[in-house]
Design an enzyme around this catalytic site. Structure first.
Site, PDB file in Angstrom:
ATOM      1  N   THR A  32       0.845  -1.189   0.000  1.00 59.73           N
ATOM      2  CA  THR A  32       0.000   0.000   0.000  1.00 59.73           C
ATOM      3  C   THR A  32       0.886   1.248   0.000  1.00 59.73           C
ATOM      4  O   THR A  32       1.965   1.244   0.580  1.00 59.73           O
ATOM      5  CB  THR A  32      -0.897  -0.013   1.251  1.00 59.73           C
ATOM      6  OG1 THR A  32      -1.624  -1.246   1.289  1.00 59.73           O
ATOM      7  CG2 THR A  32      -1.882   1.140   1.244  1.00 59.73           C
ATOM      8  N   GLY A  90       5.823  -0.340   1.035  1.00 57.69           N
ATOM      9  CA  GLY A  90       6.544   0.844   1.467  1.00 57.69           C
ATOM     10  C   GLY A  90       6.784   0.836   2.963  1.00 57.69           C
ATOM     11  O   GLY A  90       6.513  -0.145   3.656  1.00 57.69           O
ATOM     12  N   LYS A 102       5.453   1.158   9.926  1.00 54.91           N
ATOM     13  CA  LYS A 102       4.485   1.269   8.851  1.00 54.91           C
ATOM     14  C   LYS A 102       3.126   1.612   9.447  1.00 54.91           C
ATOM     15  O   LYS A 102       2.929   1.531  10.647  1.00 54.91           O
ATOM     16  CB  LYS A 102       4.392  -0.053   8.061  1.00 54.91           C
ATOM     17  CG  LYS A 102       5.649  -0.338   7.242  1.00 54.91           C
ATOM     18  CD  LYS A 102       5.635  -1.687   6.552  1.00 54.91           C
ATOM     19  CE  LYS A 102       4.416  -1.965   5.725  1.00 54.91           C
ATOM     20  NZ  LYS A 102       4.129  -0.929   4.718  1.00 54.91           N
ATOM     21  N   GLY A 103       2.211   2.001   8.581  1.00 56.55           N
ATOM     22  CA  GLY A 103       0.868   2.285   9.055  1.00 56.55           C
ATOM     23  C   GLY A 103       0.373   3.683   8.783  1.00 56.55           C
ATOM     24  O   GLY A 103      -0.699   4.069   9.239  1.00 56.55           O
ATOM     25  N   GLU A 111      -0.854  -5.576   5.976  1.00 55.40           N
ATOM     26  CA  GLU A 111       0.508  -5.536   5.435  1.00 55.40           C
ATOM     27  C   GLU A 111       1.424  -6.479   6.212  1.00 55.40           C
ATOM     28  O   GLU A 111       2.223  -7.212   5.614  1.00 55.40           O
ATOM     29  CB  GLU A 111       1.050  -4.106   5.497  1.00 55.40           C
ATOM     30  CG  GLU A 111       0.374  -3.150   4.531  1.00 55.40           C
ATOM     31  CD  GLU A 111       0.770  -1.699   4.750  1.00 55.40           C
ATOM     32  OE1 GLU A 111       0.587  -0.904   3.828  1.00 55.40           O
ATOM     33  OE2 GLU A 111       1.259  -1.357   5.848  1.00 55.40           O
TER      34      GLU A 111
END
Length: 235
Positions: A32, A90, A102-103, A111
């Site tokens: 994403t 990413g 991430k997030g 993810e």
């Protein structure tokens, strides 16, 4: 070339470099975010040209699912496969040990499931995402069941974090994840042991998952703009 154009081209080149690592007859985790979106686009282009064959993607978010359909990548699910060959995603921060936060797109739970299952996990970022210590530039996202937001935030404060419920943009109220949960963004002054903090947060009742990805990434592809020219290097 303007700075904006150079940054866009750099993101495209990082996405292209990751897409080039995908081989025929494989299951691919589709991440994403803006840079990963270019990777999905280039995987689709390789399929359309015949350079790639027999690819199936597993999306990590509604966004990834929509892009995969747009670019003609057939999709499957974890119920239908017994492995994932490669995942491309990413990150919001990358430390020298290849640990991640991430997030930023509120998709870190799906993810982490997909990226952790992949035989090879490739991270695509720009150089601004590289940090000496996780949490230094980006808040740590924690996905929480709605009924548990208040007690979880109190528990996070007891751990030394400063939690804040993520609010929507162009939407009244908080951000809601693809799972129907809420996101609490947490500021920690220092994350000295990401692995321990990851476990501690996930053990709080009501927490579904947090954005620390420890010992998951295999390859980091870093995009940079040097003297106006986009370049890609591998960590």
């Amino acid at each position: 070339m303007s700075d904006t154009d150079a940054i866009t081209i750099m993101k495209q080149e990082v996405g292209r470099a990751a897409a080039q690592r995908v081989q025929s007859n494989t299951i691919v985790g589709l991440g994403t975010g803006s840079t990963t979106a270019y990777a999905i686009q280039f995987i689709g282009a390789r399929l359309k040209s015949g350079e790639l064959q027999n690819i199936k993607g597993i999306p990590t978010s509604f966004q990834a699912r929509v892009l995969a359909k747009k670019y003609g990548i057939p999709l499957t699910t974890l119920d239908e496969v017994d492995h994932i060959d490669i995942a491309i995603d990413g990150a919001d921060e990358v430390d020298p040990q290849k640990n991640l936060i991430k997030g930023g797109g509120a998709a870190h739970t799906q993810e982490k499931i997909v990226d952790s299952l992949a035989a090879q996990f490739i991270v695509v970022v720009d150089s601004g995402k590289l940090v000496d210590s996780l949490g230094s530039t980006f808040l740590l996202p924690v996905e929480v069941l709605p009924m548990a937001v208040t007690p979880v935030m109190k528990a996070i404060e007891a751990l030394g974090g400063k939690p804040e419920l993520r609010m929507g943009v162009k939407k009244a109220g908080p951000v809601v994840t693809d799972q129907g949960n809420l996101v609490v963004d947490v500021k920690f002054d220092r994350i000295e042991n990401p692995g321990e903090l990851e476990k501690t947060l996930n053990n709080l009742p009501g927490v579904l998952e947090n954005g620390l990805f420890v010992n998951v990434a295999d390859v980091i592809l870093v995009g940079e703009v040097i003297e106006g020219q986009p370049t890609v290097r591998e960590l």
